[in-house]
Enzyme design. Sequence first.
Site, short mmCIF file in Angstrom:
data_model
loop_
_atom_site.label_atom_id
_atom_site.label_comp_id
_atom_site.label_asym_id
_atom_site.label_seq_id
_atom_site.Cartn_x
_atom_site.Cartn_y
_atom_site.Cartn_z
N GLY A 36 0.86 -1.18 0.00
CA GLY A 36 0.00 0.00 0.00
C GLY A 36 0.89 1.22 0.00
CD GLU A 37 -2.06 3.47 0.94
OE1 GLU A 37 -2.85 2.86 0.23
OE2 GLU A 37 -1.92 3.25 2.15
CB VAL A 38 5.02 1.68 2.78
CG1 VAL A 38 6.24 1.92 3.66
CG2 VAL A 38 3.86 1.21 3.64
CE LYS A 58 2.32 1.96 7.69
NZ LYS A 58 2.06 0.88 8.68
CG ASP A 157 -1.98 -9.08 12.69
OD1 ASP A 157 -2.27 -8.26 11.82
OD2 ASP A 157 -1.89 -10.31 12.48
CG ASP A 178 1.09 -4.32 10.73
OD1 ASP A 178 0.76 -3.23 10.26
OD2 ASP A 178 0.26 -5.16 11.14
C1 LIG Z 1 13.83 -7.38 -3.64
N1 LIG Z 1 13.21 -6.91 -2.41
C2 LIG Z 1 11.87 -6.39 -2.67
C3 LIG Z 1 11.21 -5.92 -1.38
N2 LIG Z 1 12.06 -4.93 -0.69
C4 LIG Z 1 11.46 -4.23 0.37
C5 LIG Z 1 10.08 -4.26 0.59
C6 LIG Z 1 9.49 -3.52 1.62
C7 LIG Z 1 10.28 -2.72 2.43
C8 LIG Z 1 9.61 -1.93 3.53
O1 LIG Z 1 8.41 -1.78 3.52
N3 LIG Z 1 10.44 -1.43 4.50
C9 LIG Z 1 10.03 -0.71 5.63
N4 LIG Z 1 10.93 -0.07 6.39
N5 LIG Z 1 10.26 0.52 7.44
C10 LIG Z 1 8.95 0.26 7.32
C11 LIG Z 1 8.77 -0.51 6.20
C12 LIG Z 1 7.40 -0.82 6.09
N6 LIG Z 1 6.73 -0.28 7.15
C13 LIG Z 1 5.41 -0.43 7.49
O2 LIG Z 1 4.96 0.05 8.51
C14 LIG Z 1 4.54 -1.30 6.62
O3 LIG Z 1 3.17 -1.08 6.94
C15 LIG Z 1 4.86 -2.76 6.80
C16 LIG Z 1 4.92 -3.28 8.10
C17 LIG Z 1 5.23 -4.64 8.24
C18 LIG Z 1 5.45 -5.44 7.10
C19 LIG Z 1 5.36 -4.89 5.83
C20 LIG Z 1 5.06 -3.53 5.68
C21 LIG Z 1 7.68 0.49 7.99
C22 LIG Z 1 11.65 -2.68 2.23
C23 LIG Z 1 12.24 -3.43 1.21
C24 LIG Z 1 13.45 -5.38 -0.47
C25 LIG Z 1 14.06 -5.87 -1.79
#
Ligand SMILES: CN1CCN(c2ccc(C(=O)Nc3n[nH]c4c3C=[N+](C(=O)[C@H](O)c3ccccc3)C4)cc2)CC1
Length: 315
Positions: A36-38, A58, A157, A178
Site C-alpha cells: 500500500g502507501e509505504v 507511511k 497480530d 506492523d
Molecule cells: C527485492 N526486495 C523487494 C522488497 N524490498 C522491500 C520491501 C518492503 C520494504 C519496507 O516496507 N520497509 C520498511 N521499512 N520501514 C517500514 C517498512 C514498512 N513499514 C510499514 O509500517 C509497513 O506497513 C509494513 C509493516 C510490516 C510489514 C510490511 C510492511 C515500515 C523494504 C524493502 C526489499 C528488496
Amino acid sequence: NPNYEFAGERYTLKDLRDVPREHLRLTRALGQGAFGEVYEGLYKMRPGDAVEMPVAVKTLPELSTLQAENDFMLEALIMGKFNHPNIVHLIGVCFDKHPRYIVLELLSGGDLKTFLRESRPRNDRPSALNMKDLLMCCVDVAKGCKYLEENRFIHRDIAARNCLLTAKTPGRIVKIADFGMAREVYMSDYYRKGGKAMLPIKWMPPEAFLDGIFTTKTDVWSYGVLLWEVMSLGYMPYTGCANRNVMSLVVSGGRLEPPPNCPSLVYAIMTSCWHPEPPQRPDFATILEKLAGCLQDPETLATPLKPMIGLTESG
Ligand SMILES: CN1CCN(c2ccc(C(=O)Nc3n[nH]c4c3C=[N+](C(=O)[C@H](O)c3ccccc3)C4)cc2)CC1
C-alpha cells in the site's frame, strides 16, 4: 490536540516529533507498492545538513474515513511509545495537512514471510539460510514480543508478514513493524467473521476467535505460529484449510504438524505456545530461554533445511 487512551495511558500528538514536510522527500514506493502507501524517502534531520537519512514513509490516502485517520494517528502514538531494537522505530509525523505521513526507520530487507519464501532451497541453489539463521530470526521477534509483554501491550497480530528485516544478508535483524496497518498486504490471511473486523484466524488461539479474549498469551500463541512459518520457510499455516475449518480443528485439539526437518526441540516450543489453557502457555522470557537452548544444541543446529514438498500452497 485530541487525547488518546491506550493501555491505561494517555497520549497526545504533541508527544510526537513533528517532521517538517519540506525536509522530507519521497524517493520510491517500497515492495513494489505491495504494502500500500509505504515509500522510501530521505529526511534532512537538520536544515543545514548535507546528509539525508533514509527513512520509510507511511502515507494516509487523502480520501480517508475519520476512522482511518484515527487508526493512522493511533498507530503513530503507539509506535512512538516503544523504544526497542526489535520494534521498528518511529522518527516522527507530518500531520499538519494531507497527505499525512508517519516517518519510520527504514528496514531494507522487506518482510519476513517474503524473505523466507525467497530463501527456500532450489535445485540450482541450496538454501542460503541455515538453522541458526532461522533461529536467530525467531530470537529477534521473541525479544520484541518480550518488550511488548513487559509494557503490557498486546499486539494481536504477531505473524511473519508483519515483521521486517534490516537486510537479507547475514547480520540481518528482524523487527516487529506492523501495528495494524500492513494487513491489506496479506488479505487472504484474514477472515471476516460475522462481518466484523478482518481476523487472522490461523494465528489466533480459541479464546480469541471464540470469545474475543485477548491477553499477552494471545501473542504467545501467534508467536508459536510464527515459529512454524519460519521453520516451514514461509508456508501458509494449515495449508489448503479454510479458516472456519481451522477454528473447529483447533477447538477440538488439532494443531499444526511439524514442518519437514523441524528439530524436535523447536517443535516443542511451538506446541507449548498452543496449550489450550492460556496460563499454561510460556511467557516470552521462557521462550527465549528455550530458543537459547536450541542454539546451543549441536544436533538442532546441524539440521538441514528442506522445504515442504507435495501440496502447493497459496498466499
Ligand atoms: C527485492 N526486495 C523487494 C522488497 N524490498 C522491500 C520491501 C518492503 C520494504 C519496507 O516496507 N520497509 C520498511 N521499512 N520501514 C517500514 C517498512 C514498512 N513499514 C510499514 O509500517 C509497513 O506497513 C509494513 C509493516 C510490516 C510489514 C510490511 C510492511 C515500515 C523494504 C524493502 C526489499 C528488496
